[in-house]
Structures are given as structure tokens and as C-alpha cells.
Scaffold this active site. Structure first.
Site, PDB file in Angstrom:
ATOM      1  N   HIS A 199     -63.122  12.066   0.715  1.00  0.00           N
ATOM      2  CA  HIS A 199     -63.899  13.118   0.057  1.00  0.00           C
ATOM      3  C   HIS A 199     -63.377  14.468   0.502  1.00  0.00           C
ATOM      4  O   HIS A 199     -62.978  14.627   1.654  1.00  0.00           O
ATOM      5  CB  HIS A 199     -65.395  12.992   0.415  1.00  0.00           C
ATOM      6  CG  HIS A 199     -66.275  13.740  -0.511  1.00  0.00           C
ATOM      7  ND1 HIS A 199     -66.547  15.074  -0.334  1.00  0.00           N
ATOM      8  CD2 HIS A 199     -66.909  13.350  -1.636  1.00  0.00           C
ATOM      9  CE1 HIS A 199     -67.335  15.474  -1.319  1.00  0.00           C
ATOM     10  NE2 HIS A 199     -67.566  14.456  -2.127  1.00  0.00           N
TER      11      HIS A 199
ATOM     12  N   ASP B  84     -69.346   6.468  -4.367  1.00  0.00           N
ATOM     13  CA  ASP B  84     -68.933   5.520  -5.398  1.00  0.00           C
ATOM     14  C   ASP B  84     -68.575   4.139  -4.857  1.00  0.00           C
ATOM     15  O   ASP B  84     -68.394   3.202  -5.625  1.00  0.00           O
ATOM     16  CB  ASP B  84     -67.724   6.083  -6.162  1.00  0.00           C
ATOM     17  CG  ASP B  84     -68.097   7.324  -6.937  1.00  0.00           C
ATOM     18  OD1 ASP B  84     -69.131   7.296  -7.607  1.00  0.00           O
ATOM     19  OD2 ASP B  84     -67.367   8.328  -6.859  1.00  0.00           O
TER      20      ASP B  84
HETATM   21  N1  ACO Z   1     -56.815   6.180  -0.062  1.00  0.00           N
HETATM   22  C1  ACO Z   1     -55.683   6.442   0.647  1.00  0.00           C
HETATM   23  N2  ACO Z   1     -55.314   7.670   1.071  1.00  0.00           N
HETATM   24  C2  ACO Z   1     -56.136   8.693   0.755  1.00  0.00           C
HETATM   25  C3  ACO Z   1     -57.320   8.507   0.029  1.00  0.00           C
HETATM   26  C4  ACO Z   1     -57.657   7.191  -0.382  1.00  0.00           C
HETATM   27  N3  ACO Z   1     -58.776   6.952  -1.074  1.00  0.00           N
HETATM   28  N4  ACO Z   1     -57.928   9.698  -0.151  1.00  0.00           N
HETATM   29  C5  ACO Z   1     -57.148  10.615   0.449  1.00  0.00           C
HETATM   30  N5  ACO Z   1     -56.065  10.004   0.999  1.00  0.00           N
HETATM   31  C6  ACO Z   1     -55.009  10.645   1.809  1.00  0.00           C
HETATM   32  C7  ACO Z   1     -54.002  11.361   0.932  1.00  0.00           C
HETATM   33  O1  ACO Z   1     -52.929  10.501   0.577  1.00  0.00           O
HETATM   34  C8  ACO Z   1     -53.562  12.495   1.845  1.00  0.00           C
HETATM   35  O2  ACO Z   1     -52.677  11.951   2.794  1.00  0.00           O
HETATM   36  P1  ACO Z   1     -51.490  12.845   3.471  1.00  0.00           P
HETATM   37  O3  ACO Z   1     -52.163  14.057   4.046  1.00  0.00           O
HETATM   38  O4  ACO Z   1     -50.905  11.931   4.511  1.00  0.00           O
HETATM   39  O5  ACO Z   1     -50.564  13.178   2.338  1.00  0.00           O
HETATM   40  C9  ACO Z   1     -54.860  12.859   2.572  1.00  0.00           C
HETATM   41  O6  ACO Z   1     -55.643  11.662   2.589  1.00  0.00           O
HETATM   42  C10 ACO Z   1     -55.647  13.977   1.927  1.00  0.00           C
HETATM   43  O7  ACO Z   1     -55.799  13.656   0.553  1.00  0.00           O
HETATM   44  P2  ACO Z   1     -56.060  14.732  -0.572  1.00  0.00           P
HETATM   45  O8  ACO Z   1     -55.754  14.124  -1.889  1.00  0.00           O
HETATM   46  O9  ACO Z   1     -55.358  16.011  -0.209  1.00  0.00           O
HETATM   47  O10 ACO Z   1     -57.612  14.967  -0.378  1.00  0.00           O
HETATM   48  P3  ACO Z   1     -58.539  15.699  -1.413  1.00  0.00           P
HETATM   49  O11 ACO Z   1     -59.623  16.295  -0.634  1.00  0.00           O
HETATM   50  O12 ACO Z   1     -57.746  16.582  -2.301  1.00  0.00           O
HETATM   51  O13 ACO Z   1     -59.073  14.481  -2.347  1.00  0.00           O
HETATM   52  C11 ACO Z   1     -60.352  12.684  -3.145  1.00  0.00           C
HETATM   53  C12 ACO Z   1     -60.319  13.929  -2.251  1.00  0.00           C
HETATM   54  C13 ACO Z   1     -59.847  13.039  -4.548  1.00  0.00           C
HETATM   55  C14 ACO Z   1     -61.791  12.184  -3.256  1.00  0.00           C
HETATM   56  C15 ACO Z   1     -59.450  11.583  -2.506  1.00  0.00           C
HETATM   57  O14 ACO Z   1     -59.940  11.216  -1.221  1.00  0.00           O
HETATM   58  C16 ACO Z   1     -59.312  10.352  -3.397  1.00  0.00           C
HETATM   59  O15 ACO Z   1     -58.445  10.318  -4.280  1.00  0.00           O
HETATM   60  N6  ACO Z   1     -60.186   9.298  -3.201  1.00  0.00           N
HETATM   61  C17 ACO Z   1     -60.169   8.144  -4.051  1.00  0.00           C
HETATM   62  C18 ACO Z   1     -60.948   8.416  -5.351  1.00  0.00           C
HETATM   63  C19 ACO Z   1     -62.448   8.520  -5.131  1.00  0.00           C
HETATM   64  O16 ACO Z   1     -63.052   7.689  -4.486  1.00  0.00           O
HETATM   65  N7  ACO Z   1     -63.031   9.575  -5.723  1.00  0.00           N
HETATM   66  C20 ACO Z   1     -64.476   9.821  -5.656  1.00  0.00           C
HETATM   67  C21 ACO Z   1     -64.788  10.993  -4.795  1.00  0.00           C
HETATM   68  S1  ACO Z   1     -66.515  11.277  -4.671  1.00  0.00           S
HETATM   69  C22 ACO Z   1     -66.904  11.972  -6.158  1.00  0.00           C
HETATM   70  O17 ACO Z   1     -66.205  12.751  -6.732  1.00  0.00           O
HETATM   71  C23 ACO Z   1     -68.113  11.574  -6.723  1.00  0.00           C
END
Ligand code: ACO
Length: 429
Positions: free
Chosen positions: A306, A363
């Protein structure tokens, strides 16, 4: 003395005011930065940008805190109804008994959908995603009910906001019935908001739906947990679109579209698809975790991570308990819940997830709760949208009344070609 931050550019020092929120959060006010220094800030994804001041929802991502209008979400999930929460978010206080009665009356009065809108529904191709249908239908409401609200002249805002809360629920259930080719079930004045929705979804002329109070309660909690989440992607979309002074319905329709994405509200559907894939194809959980960690693979563990929470999402804790409760009530087992729990166990002790602060978000378990209620997978994000609606409305209302309101218009760092001349077709190589 008012706090300021100092910025030094090329040896010249600039004082920037510091703003402090009621919970002690700090922001550097850069509104005059461009005019005084010629510089803009660079913040893709707005991770460090405060786009507004808001008194609706408070989140502390480090401590896993979520409050609506100051009240912890755990208390609201335990004691309140979704209708009370809608009122609280939109108006800033919990309704008195009289206000609640009036709210219920308006929700009932406005629950029907213009009959001509049925024709619209019928024209969607079979197999259209319900989120696609919902965003179009919400936008279409402006055409069918132009008398309800004009941006600059809120004739009766309370009526408009509640009618939208009521109609979106009817539209959502109708879209499901029509997608199945089933007879549409009309709303009933004798049923509560949540029971009415379940009845419109599952009642049929040949098999009456028996309303189960535990399912109604679970739906109440599900919608309360989704009701607002400060400046998330879809809420930011509602505010940005609304900032152009577009009508409420079009701004909310933009929110529905933004919510649909799998990185946002669409994650509840994506989680169930991921868990089903693991179950049906016998994929070892270690393989899934390794895929999620691999930088060569775009796959992410859905329902994890998140932007704000760097710990367990407080909503996910409640949702997980609810999944257990609702399945045990029906003495039913869902293999996907077992897979989800084992995945969580592995992930939260894995150094990659720990180092990246990745924990279950709302979720991760919500789809299992919805499945237990009988909600089909392609309706999951619609369920989220109904829950988030009071939040979108309250944020939109706050934005149009904000004395610092301006049209949203970010800047950019241009990285394209410098000036060059047009080349006629015959001379291009
Ligand atoms: N699985 C694996 N790695 C992840 C995940 C994940 N679910 N989420 C983030 N990361 C990693 C990224 O690869 C990145 O790694 P790095 O720094 O080594 O390159 C790091 O964690 C940061 O990720 P970002 O994408 O920069 O984080 P951001 O805050 O932009 O994204 C998000 C947040 C979109 C929720 C992300 O965690 C994700 O894609 N999760 C999966 C989808 C999901 O569950 N979405 C629902 C969110 S809650 C909602 O909106 C209701």
C-alpha cells in the site's frame, strides 16, 4: 513564531511556510515556489504531494490507523450502519435519530431509476464488465436528472447526494441482473439499505431471496471499511475532474473508472483470480512468492502492499476475521481462504516483504467475504465502488467549498526534442 523551511538554490535562500495538521502532520507550502524561484517540484505518483487540506479521513500508515471524521474505523465497523457512515462522511457528524429518519426517507424516495435508463442497460454488449456499465450509467444520471444539481447552484445538495447513494446501489444490482438476462428486481421501502441491495441482487420471481441478518451485517461492515481512504487514486480522480467544475455525476463516474484498475479497487477481483489460479493449477506458494519478488517478472502479489500503510492495513484485519466468521456461520470451507492465509504466513516473514513493508491490504481477504455472500467475482469492484461513494461525494463537496480551490493542473519536466523544423513528406528519411 510560525515554522518555516529553508530552501537554498544557487546560494540564494528562500523561506517556505510550514503547515501543521491537527494530528501533527507537516507540509511545506510550495504554492509560491515557481513564482519566487522559477523551480517546480518533481513527484511522480504524488507520493509526497499534499494536494489539499481535508477534515474527512485521517490515516497513519506507520501505525495502521484509519479514522473517519476522527472516529476509529474499528468502532464504526463494530457499532454503526453504512447509512450512518455515509451521513457522517458527507455532513461531518453522526446523524441524530431525526436526521437518520430523514436520510432513510430520502434514500427510499430516490431509489428508483428512470425507466428510460433500462433501455441503455439493454444496449450494452453481453459480457460487458459491470464497472464499465456502472461508470457509464453514473455519468448518464446527469442527463436523466438535470434538475438535481448544478455545480454553482446547489438547490438541494442533501437530496442530490443521498439520491446518488441510493441510485448507485440500484444501478449496480440492475447491471448484474441484466448481465445475466434476469428480471430486474425493484427496490423496496421496507428494507434497509444493505438488505435492499441483496434483495435486488438475488431475489427472483420464481425463488424468493431469504434475507439473512448476518449477511446484511457483513455487507454493512464491508461497505463501512471501504467508505473513504483520503486521497487515494479514485478520490484524487474525483477531485481533479471536479476541479474543472464539472457536475457531480461526471466527477464520480471518473472515480468509478479510476477504481477499476487492478492496482486499485480492481485488486479484489485480481486477488480471487490469483488464488483460484493457485488452487486450480496446484501452483506451489513458494513459486508465487518467488515470482512476486523477481525483478524480471512484472507479477505482484495481489492484495499486498500500500502507498500509505507500511504495516498491516487495519481494514484487512477486520476483513480477515469476517471471512472466518461468515464461512463458519454457513459451515462452509473455502479453499481460497486457506491458500490466502498460508500465502500471508509465508509473505509476512519473508525478508523481501518485510524490507519493502508489504502487508495484506483491504483487498486480500475482501473477495473471500464477497464470495461467501454469493457475489460474483466480476461484481467485486462494483461492491467497492458502492462503499466508496460517500467518500467520493464528501471529498467532492469539500473541494468545491475549499477557499483555496483552484483547477487541478500539474506541471512537468519536458524531456522531448528541442525546437526543430517541419520536414515535408518528400524529404523525410
Ligand atoms: N508484490 C511484490 N512487490 C511489491 C508489491 C507486491 N504486491 N507491491 C509493491 N512491491 C514492491 C515494488 O516492486 C517496489 O520494489 P523495489 O523498490 O524493489 O523496486 C516496492 O515494493 C515499492 O513499490 P511501488 O510500486 O513503488 O509502491 P506504490 O506505493 O507505488 O504502490 C501498490 C502501491 C500499487 C498498492 C502496490 O503495492 C501494488 O501494486 N500492490 C498490488 C496491487 C494491490 O493489491 N492493490 C490494492 C491496493 S489497496 C487499494 O487501492 C484499495
Amino acid at each position: 513564531m510560525d515554522e518555516t523551511a529553508k530552501l537554498i538554490i544557487d546560494g540564494v535562500s528562500y523561506d517556505l511556510p510550514v503547515l501543521t495538521g491537527t494530528e501533527g502532520d507537516k507540509a511545506i507550502d510550495i504554492r509560491k515556489l515557481l513564482s519566487s524561484t522559477g523551480y517546480i517540484t518533481y513527484d511522480p505518483g504524488f507520493g509526497n504531494t499534499g494536494s489539499c487540506a481535508s477534515s474527512i479521513t485521517y490515516m497513519d500508515g506507520e501505525r495502521g490507523i484509519l479514522r473517519y471524521r476522527g472516529i476509529p474505523v474499528e468502532q464504526l465497523a463494530e457499532y454503526a450502519t453504512f447509512v450512518e457512515i455515509a451521513y457522517l462522511l458527507i455532513n461531518g457528524h453522526l446523524p441524530t435519530q431525526d436526521e437518520l429518519n430523514r436520510t432513510r426517507m430520502i434514500l427510499n424516495d430516490t431509489s428508483m431509476i428512470h425507466e428510460s435508463m433500462h433501455v441503455f442497460f439493454q444496449a450494452f454488449p453481453r459480457g460487458s464488465h459491470p464497472m464499465n456499465i456502472l461508470s457509464s450509467m453514473v455519468n448518464a444520471l446527469r442527463g436523466f436528472y438535470p434538475e438535481l444539481y448544478d455545480h454553482d447552484d446547489p438547490a438541494n445538495p442533501e437530496y442530490t447526494y443521498l439520491s446518488l447513494v441510493s441510485k448507485v446501489r440500484t444501478l449496480a444490482a440492475m447491471s448484474y441482473k441484466i448481465s445475466k438476462g434476469d428480471k430486474v428486481i425493484y427496490p423496496r421501502h421496507d428494507l434497509s439499505y444493505c438488505a435492499n441491495f441483496l434483495n435486488m441482487m438475488f431475489d427472483s420471481p420464481v425463488k424468493p431471496y431469504i434475507i439473512d441478518e448476518d449477511i446484511v451485517k457483513a455487507l454493512n461492515v464491508f461497505w463501512i471499511l471501504h467508505a473513504d481512504h483520503e486521497q487515494n487514486c479514485s478520490t484524487a480522480a474525483v477531485r481533479v475532474v471536479g476541479s474543472g467544475k464539472v457536475n457531480l455525476y461526471s466527477a464520480i463516474s471518473a472515480g468509478v473508472s479510476a477504481l477499476w484498475g487492478p492496482l486499485h479497487g480492481g485488486a479484489n477481483q485480481a486477488v480471487i483470480e490469483m488464488l483460484t489460479d493457485i488452487h486450480e493449477n496446484g501452483i506451489p506458494l513458494e513459486t508465487i512468492i518467488a515470482k512476486a519478488k523477481s525483478k524480471k517478472d512484472p507479477f505482484r502479489l495481489m492484495g499486498f502492499g500500500h502507498r500509505v500503510y507500511k504495516t498491516y492495513d487495519p481494514r484487512a484485519k477486520i476483513m480477515k476475521r469476517m471471512a472466518d466468521k461468515i464461512l463458519s456461520k454457513f459451515r462452509r470451507e473455502d479453499p481460497l481462504l486457506d491458500i490466502a492465509k498460508r500465502l500471508e504466513e509465508i509473505a509476512i516473514t519473508d525478508p523481501y516483504f518485510v524490507d519493502h513493508n508489504l502487508y495484506p491490504n483491504v483487498d486480500f481477504y475482501s473477495g473471500i467475504v464477497l464470495r461467501a455472500m454469493g457475489i460474483p467475482t466480476n461484481m467485486f469492484t462494483v461492491m467497492f465502488a458502492i462503499g466508496r461513494l460517500p467518500g467520493w461525494i464528501s471529498q467532492w463537496r469539500e473541494s468545491i467549498n475549499d477557499p483555496h480551490w483552484r483547477i487541478s493542473r500539474p506541471r512537468q519536466i519536458y524531456t522531448g526534442e528541442q525546437q526543430r523544423n517541419y520536414v515535408p513528406t518528400s524529404q523525410r528519411i
